[in-house]
Each structure stands twice: as C-alpha cells, then as structure tokens.
Design a protein around this motif. Structure first.
Motif, PDB file in Angstrom:
ATOM      1  N   ASP A 103      17.410  75.883  41.967  1.00  0.00           N
ATOM      2  CA  ASP A 103      17.416  75.957  40.500  1.00  0.00           C
ATOM      3  C   ASP A 103      18.072  74.718  39.895  1.00  0.00           C
ATOM      4  O   ASP A 103      17.573  74.139  38.920  1.00  0.00           O
ATOM      5  CB  ASP A 103      18.172  77.211  40.039  1.00  0.00           C
ATOM      6  N   GLU A 104      19.185  74.312  40.497  1.00  0.00           N
ATOM      7  CA  GLU A 104      19.936  73.161  39.981  1.00  0.00           C
ATOM      8  C   GLU A 104      19.109  71.879  40.036  1.00  0.00           C
ATOM      9  O   GLU A 104      19.009  71.143  39.041  1.00  0.00           O
ATOM     10  CB  GLU A 104      21.219  72.991  40.800  1.00  0.00           C
ATOM     11  N   VAL A 105      18.504  71.601  41.190  1.00  0.00           N
ATOM     12  CA  VAL A 105      17.760  70.352  41.352  1.00  0.00           C
ATOM     13  C   VAL A 105      16.464  70.373  40.541  1.00  0.00           C
ATOM     14  O   VAL A 105      16.104  69.373  39.912  1.00  0.00           O
ATOM     15  CB  VAL A 105      17.472  70.081  42.844  1.00  0.00           C
ATOM     16  N   ILE A 106      15.763  71.497  40.543  1.00  0.00           N
ATOM     17  CA  ILE A 106      14.510  71.584  39.780  1.00  0.00           C
ATOM     18  C   ILE A 106      14.768  71.352  38.300  1.00  0.00           C
ATOM     19  O   ILE A 106      14.068  70.563  37.652  1.00  0.00           O
ATOM     20  CB  ILE A 106      13.838  72.951  40.009  1.00  0.00           C
ATOM     21  N   ASP A 107      15.766  72.016  37.737  1.00  0.00           N
ATOM     22  CA  ASP A 107      16.054  71.854  36.309  1.00  0.00           C
ATOM     23  C   ASP A 107      16.471  70.424  35.988  1.00  0.00           C
ATOM     24  O   ASP A 107      16.094  69.874  34.941  1.00  0.00           O
ATOM     25  CB  ASP A 107      17.147  72.833  35.881  1.00  0.00           C
ATOM     26  N   ALA A 108      17.238  69.800  36.893  1.00  0.00           N
ATOM     27  CA  ALA A 108      17.645  68.410  36.670  1.00  0.00           C
ATOM     28  C   ALA A 108      16.428  67.488  36.667  1.00  0.00           C
ATOM     29  O   ALA A 108      16.289  66.627  35.781  1.00  0.00           O
ATOM     30  CB  ALA A 108      18.638  67.975  37.747  1.00  0.00           C
ATOM     31  N   CYS A 109      15.540  67.665  37.634  1.00  0.00           N
ATOM     32  CA  CYS A 109      14.355  66.809  37.722  1.00  0.00           C
ATOM     33  C   CYS A 109      13.430  66.993  36.527  1.00  0.00           C
ATOM     34  O   CYS A 109      12.861  66.029  36.009  1.00  0.00           O
ATOM     35  CB  CYS A 109      13.597  67.082  39.021  1.00  0.00           C
ATOM     36  N   LEU A 110      13.280  68.226  36.072  1.00  0.00           N
ATOM     37  CA  LEU A 110      12.451  68.481  34.894  1.00  0.00           C
ATOM     38  C   LEU A 110      13.007  67.765  33.669  1.00  0.00           C
ATOM     39  O   LEU A 110      12.257  67.383  32.763  1.00  0.00           O
ATOM     40  CB  LEU A 110      12.359  69.982  34.626  1.00  0.00           C
ATOM     41  N   ALA A 111      14.327  67.558  33.658  1.00  0.00           N
ATOM     42  CA  ALA A 111      14.976  66.858  32.550  1.00  0.00           C
ATOM     43  C   ALA A 111      15.044  65.350  32.785  1.00  0.00           C
ATOM     44  O   ALA A 111      15.612  64.615  31.972  1.00  0.00           O
ATOM     45  CB  ALA A 111      16.379  67.411  32.337  1.00  0.00           C
ATOM     46  N   TYR A 127      14.899  60.954  47.825  1.00  0.00           N
ATOM     47  CA  TYR A 127      14.812  61.191  46.382  1.00  0.00           C
ATOM     48  C   TYR A 127      14.830  62.694  46.131  1.00  0.00           C
ATOM     49  O   TYR A 127      13.987  63.424  46.661  1.00  0.00           O
ATOM     50  CB  TYR A 127      13.519  60.614  45.805  1.00  0.00           C
ATOM     51  N   THR A 128      15.738  63.178  45.282  1.00  0.00           N
ATOM     52  CA  THR A 128      15.793  64.618  45.061  1.00  0.00           C
ATOM     53  C   THR A 128      14.584  65.137  44.296  1.00  0.00           C
ATOM     54  O   THR A 128      14.309  66.349  44.328  1.00  0.00           O
ATOM     55  CB  THR A 128      17.086  65.019  44.324  1.00  0.00           C
ATOM     56  N   PHE A 129      13.819  64.260  43.636  1.00  0.00           N
ATOM     57  CA  PHE A 129      12.619  64.757  42.954  1.00  0.00           C
ATOM     58  C   PHE A 129      11.529  65.182  43.947  1.00  0.00           C
ATOM     59  O   PHE A 129      10.493  65.726  43.552  1.00  0.00           O
ATOM     60  CB  PHE A 129      12.066  63.759  41.931  1.00  0.00           C
ATOM     61  N   ILE A 130      11.786  64.973  45.240  1.00  0.00           N
ATOM     62  CA  ILE A 130      10.894  65.504  46.278  1.00  0.00           C
ATOM     63  C   ILE A 130      10.788  67.032  46.157  1.00  0.00           C
ATOM     64  O   ILE A 130       9.772  67.627  46.522  1.00  0.00           O
ATOM     65  CB  ILE A 130      11.407  65.108  47.674  1.00  0.00           C
ATOM     66  N   TYR A 131      11.830  67.670  45.622  1.00  0.00           N
ATOM     67  CA  TYR A 131      11.788  69.128  45.448  1.00  0.00           C
ATOM     68  C   TYR A 131      10.543  69.543  44.656  1.00  0.00           C
ATOM     69  O   TYR A 131       9.895  70.539  44.978  1.00  0.00           O
ATOM     70  CB  TYR A 131      13.038  69.607  44.711  1.00  0.00           C
TER      71      TYR A 131
END
Length: 282
Positions: A103-111, A127-131
């Motif tokens: 949840d934390e990484v997905i919400d950050a990447c969406l922002a 790269y964490t946007f790999i999520y």
C-alpha cells in the motif's frame, strides 16, 4: 503444472497470518511457460509467520537433498523477502511482501514518488516503481478479499504524476555527462574503464525516459531490446542497429567519440519529446 501450482499455493498460505493474496509471475503468468520454466510466485499478507516456522514448512516440502532459502522477514529488502526452494524437480521463487508495504509503495508511486536503490543484481539500481509494473502482469491465483484486484485497478492506467517524475528525473540523470570535459578527455585517451560505465548508465537512464514517454511500465532489465523496438517514441541510438556500437568499448578514440556523439544525439531527441510531453500535460 497446474496441479503443482495449486499445491504450492496451499503450502504458501500456511506461511502467513491474516489476510493474504497470492499471484503468479514470470512465464506462468504470461502463458509462456514450458517444461524447463521455474515457478515465480508472489505472496502478499498482513504478516508472515515466524522465520523458523516458515522455514520448517518449506523444508518439509522441498525436494530431498535441497535446502530452501528463506529470508527472516517479508520486508527484509525493498523488493520483499525471498522463499526459494526446489519442489518436485522445479525451482520455485516465492517473494513475500506485507500488504502495508505494498500500500505504501503503490500510493507513493501513484503520486510520482519513488526510490532508486543500489543492488548488485541490476546495473542501474532497483526502482520501486517496479511494484506498479508487476501489478500489470501478475496473475492472481488466490485473492478472496480482492486485495490484488484493488491494487491492479489502481495501476491499470499509467499514472501521470509518475510519468512526469520519471521523465524529468531520468532525463536529468542521462544528461550528466553530455558535454562534460572529463568524458571528452577520457575519450581522447581511450580510457575505456572510465567511458564504458558512463555509456551504460546513460543508456539505462535513457531507457527509463523512453518507457515513461510511451506510457509503458518498465518491465525489468531482461529483453529490453525487443521492448524498445516496439516503442513509437524511441531515439535511433536505442534501436538495435546502434546498440552494438553503444555496448562495445574499443580503445579507438574515434569510435569512443562516435559513441559519445550518439548519446548526445539521443539525449537531444529525448529532451525535445519530454518538453513537449510536459507542456501538453500542464
């Protein structure tokens, strides 16, 4: 193989507590698996069972004479916690992540917020946007609470804040050595231990710009050449005919200069496209 996967899902459910979701990745998720394919599985859960308990579960089902590799925690690394073992002759690579971390990484990447984390197994960092990319191809096999379904809905459309951030950040990174006199003098000296890493990292930064320009999630380091060949917006320097030159490092200063000029040309083209893209979304 379907029966084997079903069995594995049941065993992996036993490694977690609370709500969980399980998905296939790799060749099995893409429908391209053959007899030699390993099985890639993602396990998302509220919390993992204690390390020794998980290790005992996997050791009991692993092939005789093999020892599972089990990380102590699901959040042991930014990419998750590994649970790798051999099952009935097939390598299984299971990645565990907590739902809270997802949840934390997905919400950050969406922002539009992400991290680049050094890792020895990837040339330009993790790269964490790999999520978000993973969510675009994972195949849910156990999701009774709709956890994966909700995440995949969030990632269904490439997020514009992330696109802007990647284009801007990686265009800047890829321009680090453009026109830099240290790079120019190294070319004249034929100093390939200096120039080769510059070329590789500049190229890999440009790859990120190309994926973002084309509203396409980055798929990882493998099979990039084929992916780039399909991109409508991609500098010629990143096409197959030019990659041979960029990915060789002769000592001939004339050829090294050709490399440098090719990178500069690609950067100029990318800068033009990025500026247009940023202008259009204001």
């Amino acid at each position: 193989m379907d029966a084997k996967i079903t069995e594995l899902v049941e065993y992996l459910k036993g490694t977690v507590e609370g709500k969980c979701a399980i998905a296939l990745a790799g060749a099995h998720a893409k429908g391209a698996a053959d007899a030699s394919s390993d099985i890639d599985i993602y396990v998302f859960a509220e919390r993992e069972k204690p390390f020794e308990e998980r290790k005992a579960i996997l050791s009991a089902i692993a092939d005789p004479g093999t020892t599972p590799w089990v990380d102590e925690r699901f959040d042991a690394a930014p990419w998750g916690g590994g649970m790798d073992f051999q099952y009935q002759g097939t390598p299984v690579e299971a990645v565990g992540r907590t739902i809270a971390r997802m949840d934390e990484v997905i919400d950050a990447c969406l922002a539009g917020k992400y991290e680049i984390i050094p890792a020895t197994w990837t040339s330009n960092g993790y790269y964490t946007f790999i999520y978000l990319c993973e969510l675009s191809f994972l195949k849910p096999v156990w999701d009774p609470d709709g956890i994966l379904a909700a995440w995949q809905a969030k990632a269904a459309v490439y997020p514009e804040p992330l696109r802007r951030a990647i284009m801007t950040d990686f265009l800047g990174r890829s321009g680090t050595w453009m026109g830099n006199f240290h790079y120019e003098s190294a070319v004249r000296r034929g100093d390939i231990l200096f120039t080769a890493p510059i070329v590789l990292h500049t190229l890999m930064d440009m790859v990120q710009v190309v994926f973002a320009l084309n509203h396409t999630y980055f798929t990882g380091d493998k099979k990039l050449e084929a992916a780039l060949a399909k991109m409508p917006l991609c500098p010629n320097a990143l096409r197959p005919d030019s990659l041979d030159l960029l990915l060789t490092a002769p000592r001939d200063p004339a050829v090294l200069e050709e490399q440098r000029q090719l990178l500069q040309s690609a950067h100029c083209q990318l800068r033009e496209w990025v500026n247009k893209a940023l202008e259009s979304c204001r």
